[in-house]
Design a protein around this motif. Structure first.
Motif, mmCIF file in Angstrom:
data_model
loop_
_atom_site.group_PDB
_atom_site.id
_atom_site.type_symbol
_atom_site.label_atom_id
_atom_site.label_comp_id
_atom_site.label_asym_id
_atom_site.label_seq_id
_atom_site.Cartn_x
_atom_site.Cartn_y
_atom_site.Cartn_z
ATOM 1 N N SER A 122 -5.458 -6.172 10.138
ATOM 2 C CA SER A 122 -4.834 -4.908 9.730
ATOM 3 C C SER A 122 -4.074 -5.066 8.414
ATOM 4 O O SER A 122 -4.069 -4.152 7.576
ATOM 5 C CB SER A 122 -3.895 -4.418 10.826
ATOM 6 N N LYS A 123 -3.457 -6.227 8.216
ATOM 7 C CA LYS A 123 -2.760 -6.473 6.944
ATOM 8 C C LYS A 123 -3.765 -6.577 5.797
ATOM 9 O O LYS A 123 -3.511 -6.082 4.687
ATOM 10 C CB LYS A 123 -1.938 -7.751 7.052
ATOM 11 N N HIS A 125 -6.645 -5.058 5.732
ATOM 12 C CA HIS A 125 -7.118 -3.689 5.508
ATOM 13 C C HIS A 125 -6.150 -2.924 4.611
ATOM 14 O O HIS A 125 -6.572 -2.164 3.717
ATOM 15 C CB HIS A 125 -7.276 -2.970 6.845
ATOM 16 N N ASP A 126 -4.862 -3.105 4.813
ATOM 17 C CA ASP A 126 -3.866 -2.433 3.959
ATOM 18 C C ASP A 126 -3.981 -2.911 2.517
ATOM 19 O O ASP A 126 -3.881 -2.099 1.575
ATOM 20 C CB ASP A 126 -2.461 -2.692 4.497
ATOM 21 N N ASP A 127 -4.184 -4.218 2.319
ATOM 22 C CA ASP A 127 -4.320 -4.746 0.956
ATOM 23 C C ASP A 127 -5.573 -4.205 0.275
ATOM 24 O O ASP A 127 -5.543 -3.849 -0.917
ATOM 25 C CB ASP A 127 -4.361 -6.273 0.988
ATOM 26 N N SER A 129 -7.074 -1.423 0.914
ATOM 27 C CA SER A 129 -6.904 0.005 0.643
ATOM 28 C C SER A 129 -6.136 0.226 -0.654
ATOM 29 O O SER A 129 -6.384 1.200 -1.383
ATOM 30 C CB SER A 129 -6.171 0.679 1.808
ATOM 31 N N LYS A 130 -5.193 -0.675 -0.968
ATOM 32 C CA LYS A 130 -4.408 -0.545 -2.198
ATOM 33 C C LYS A 130 -5.163 -1.068 -3.413
ATOM 34 O O LYS A 130 -4.911 -0.618 -4.532
ATOM 35 C CB LYS A 130 -3.092 -1.309 -2.046
ATOM 36 N N ASP A 158 -3.939 -8.540 -6.861
ATOM 37 C CA ASP A 158 -2.678 -7.942 -6.431
ATOM 38 C C ASP A 158 -1.646 -8.117 -7.546
ATOM 39 O O ASP A 158 -1.014 -9.176 -7.655
ATOM 40 C CB ASP A 158 -2.195 -8.604 -5.138
#
Length: 711
Positions: A122-123, A125-127, A129-130, A158
């Motif tokens: 899930s972490k 997936h968040d990265d 998405s950004k 990032d």
């Protein structure tokens, strides 16, 4: 009460009428109660019966955290789930408050591991998405169950990391089973991997800018390879052939026709000579113990190292150093074996000794250590977890400089050759190295032969590396590195002005324009406006940041977070894309080593999802004790209703044994008599026999059921 009974009661008129009376009574008391639109729906502010079971106290939550941390430790150390129950007992024995016996079996350990893997996913997936852009890296192999696997990694940039430098992250995405290892099968594995993270193909191809793999035709084929299939959906795609694999192929090209083939064959034969014979290895150790006080050895181990098969060049270098350090021990043992005519491999060992026990072979071993050392350093640099185009070009340049230094040095001044000459014991007619004697004439002649081949071999390695590594990517990595390496901006501007790389910027933006427009690139910006943004950012960097004195990653961190970053929106989006270009997939090779350790012969039943979760913890999971497990506990508690308060169930009481009824002789006679009078004796007897056959007893004189009295 059953939930079905409660729902049935709520649908009756009695319940509806009682609820209306309740609302009317509450309104009469001055407490306003609104009518529910649906009497089946509970009050959202009222705690349900299931919630009361699921709620945990603070003490129970701490107990659950300990159990989940134990499961995380098991996955992180690649241990079997069966260890979980033993560790729970050990912690209880040490006085740790684990709580009751709920969630203490190996099945629950597997579920805890899945929850941990889902939390890490899930972490990621968040990265993703950004991130505005990312690249896909893949590699294939088979596991212990002979199932073809495709490992998928994702590379993304990032700029807003918590460190003082920008980060290029290469994260494990999924390990998919491939039905068929062709290009459509691999492409399907890539799309399914992203789909498992909640990323649809439309989003995938709107951000995908690169594909990295080895040079197999199924990946690099221009007509039907994975690269060609991806380019149909993303025409701007960059394909990068792993630079670490390219380097290995370059060395193979350069040394394929040289004496190195004989040296490499010696490493292979020497390894298998002792690897397959414990007796010979024990004799070698005995000989080593006798001479270790006489000769000074640099390497601690003794057994020849494996340098064949799928090994990086650093393995060959390590094997060569072992042979140079223990050359005298190996040759003396071979001489002993050759003198024993009863030895099974007598003739073969005599052939080995004739070829290897020569000053020419010894000198070439030392020489190739010096030749391969710069390439081994470069290979290790390519094998880092994350490396970008700037790092690649920097390491290639350092390697080329090292090879140039070897060309200018004399043969006797090369480090390994100098070490060899320092260990020689010279007399008028004999040169001795670790007890092995060579005639002075043969040694000097061999030295001249190796010295004459020195520059030819070094130049061949230099040219092969230059030609192979320049064609590693479908774009010139040198052009990308020139843009990204802020440390050289000052020298470039001093020589060619602020427009030192305008041509490269324009060409790359034109190639990636469709995907740049999808990620916020201004459609109204002309090429001239983009170059003006670029020039303004270069001037600002040179005037205020002194980029030549700090790392380029720190400089880009400042540029992405400074007050003028909105003014350079287009060019910074372009920079994010360049940092997302794939370079090397050596990290994927290490994943297959983890796969072999995790999915062993005794764990072949591990499924795809659970195996992925274990590998995700091993690869991406933080060290135990360095993160808060509470979010994982809450995620575990939300997946389905839990019962942390449930006590261990007791065994059911044993049921009393059934009473065996003895048959009544008189009643049987009456039945027999009545059946005979009716003339249907055989049929009635067979019917009764069918009734009595339900008995569990094998004794034909007793009945195991009630005997009907009204027949």
């Amino acid at each position: 009460m059953r939930l079905s009974n409660a729902r049935h009661h709520s649908s009756t008129n009695y319940h509806k009428h009682a609820y209306k009376l309740y609302v009317k009574d509450m309104n009469a008391r001055g407490e306003c109660v609104e009518h529910l639109h649906n009497v089946f729906e509970p009050d959202p502010q009222q705690q349900t019966l299931g919630d009361s079971f699921c709620s945990m106290t603070k003490v129970q939550e701490l107990q659950q955290i300990k159990k989940i941390e134990i499961a995380y430790f098991i996955a992180k150390k690649e241990l079997p789930f069966s260890v979980y129950e033993d560790l729970i007992k050990l912690e209880t024995y040490h006085g740790v408050d684990i709580g009751d016996q709920a969630y203490t079996n190996h099945k629950q350990c597997a579920e805890f591991v899945d929850i941990h893997g889902q939390f890490i996913a899930s972490k990621l997936h968040d990265d993703l998405s950004k991130a505005k852009f990312y690249s896909v890296l893949t590699d294939g192999s088979t596991d212990k169950s002979v199932t073809e696997k495709e490992v998928v990694y994702v590379l993304y940039f990032d700029p807003y990391s918590k460190n003082d430098e920008i980060e290029v992250k290469l994260s494990f995405l999924y390990l998919k089973d491939v039905k068929k290892g062709d290009a459509p099968g691999i492409l399907g594995a890539i799309e399914e991997s992203f789909h498992s993270m909640g990323i649809m193909p439309s989003e995938l191809y709107s951000k995908l800018i690169g594909f990295g793999a080895d040079g197999a035709s199924v990946n690099s084929g221009n007509k039907s390879g994975v690269k060609a299939l991806l380019e149909q959906k993303a025409p701007w795609l960059i394909y990068t052939w792993c630079v670490a694999h390219k380097l290995e192929l370059a060395l193979k090209d350069a040394l394929n026709t040289t004496v190195f083939q004989k040296v490499d064959n010696m490493l292979l034969r020497l390894y298998y000579l002792y690897h397959k014979s414990p007796k010979k290895l024990q004799e070698l150790k005995t000989l080593h113990n006798l001479v270790k006080d006489t000769f000074e050895f640099e390497e601690g181990s003794l057994k020849p190292k494996r340098a064949c098969g799928t090994r990086w060049i650093s393995f060959k270098l390590s094997a060569l150093r072992m042979v140079l350090d223990k050359y005298g021990v190996y040759m003396q043992h071979l001489q002993h074996l050759a003198g024993d005519k009863k030895c099974k491999d007598h003739k073969k060992i005599c052939g080995y000794l004739c070829e290897w026990n020569s000053s020419r072979m010894l000198l070439y071993v030392a020489f190739f250590i010096d030749v391969l050392n710069p390439a081994a350093i470069l290979s290790k640099a390519f094998q880092e977890d994350v490396i970008d185009s700037v790092g690649v070009l920097h390491n290639i340049k350092c390697s080329e400089e090292s090879l140039d230094q070897l060309l200018t040095r004399s043969f006797e001044d090369l480090p390994a050759v100098k070490f060899l000459f320092g260990k020689l014991q010279k007399t008028d007619s004999v040169y001795t190295y670790q007890g092995i004697e060579f005639t002075k004439t043969s040694f000097l002649k061999a030295t001249e032969d190796v010295k004459s081949a020195k520059n030819t071999i070094i130049n061949a390695v230099h040219c092969a590396m230059d030609s192979r590594l320049k064609g590693a990517s479908s774009i010139q990595l040198n052009n990308v590195a020139t843009i990204l390496n802020t440390e050289h901006w000052k020298s470039n501007v001093d020589v060619a002005g602020v427009d030192f790389t305008d041509v490269n910027v324009t060409e790359l933006i034109e190639n990636f324009q469709p995907v740049l427009l999808k990620q916020g690139f201004s459609p109204d910006a002309s090429p001239q406006n983009i170059l003006e943004e670029w020039h303004d950012m270069v001037r600002y960097t040179l005037d205020f940041l002194q980029p030549h004195k700090s790392c380029y990653k720190k400089t880009w961190k400042i540029l992405f977070n400074c007050s003028k970053s909105t003014k350079w929106k287009n060019i910074l989006t372009f920079i994010e894309l360049l940092f997302s270009v794939p370079v090397c997939n050596a990290k994927l090779e290490r994943m297959f080593s983890r796969l072999k350790r995790t999915k062993s012969h005794s764990r072949c039943s591990l499924g795809e999802d659970r195996l992925t979760n274990i590998l995700r913890i091993v690869e991406e999971g933080p060290p135990l004790g360095s993160f808060d497990v509470s979010p994982v506990v809450h995620l575990w508690n939300q997946v389905k209703r839990r019962r942390p308060n449930q006590k261990k169930r007791q065994m059911y009481k044993k049921r009393p044994p059934k009473v065996k009824y003895q048959k009544l002789e008189t009643e049987r006679k009456e039945i027999s008599g009545s059946d005979s009078e009716s003339g249907d004796t055989s049929e009635s007897f067979s019917d009764n026999e069918n009734v009595f056959c339900l008995s569990d007893s094998s004794d034909s004189s007793t009945f195991e059921g009630f005997l009907p009295t009204d027949i």
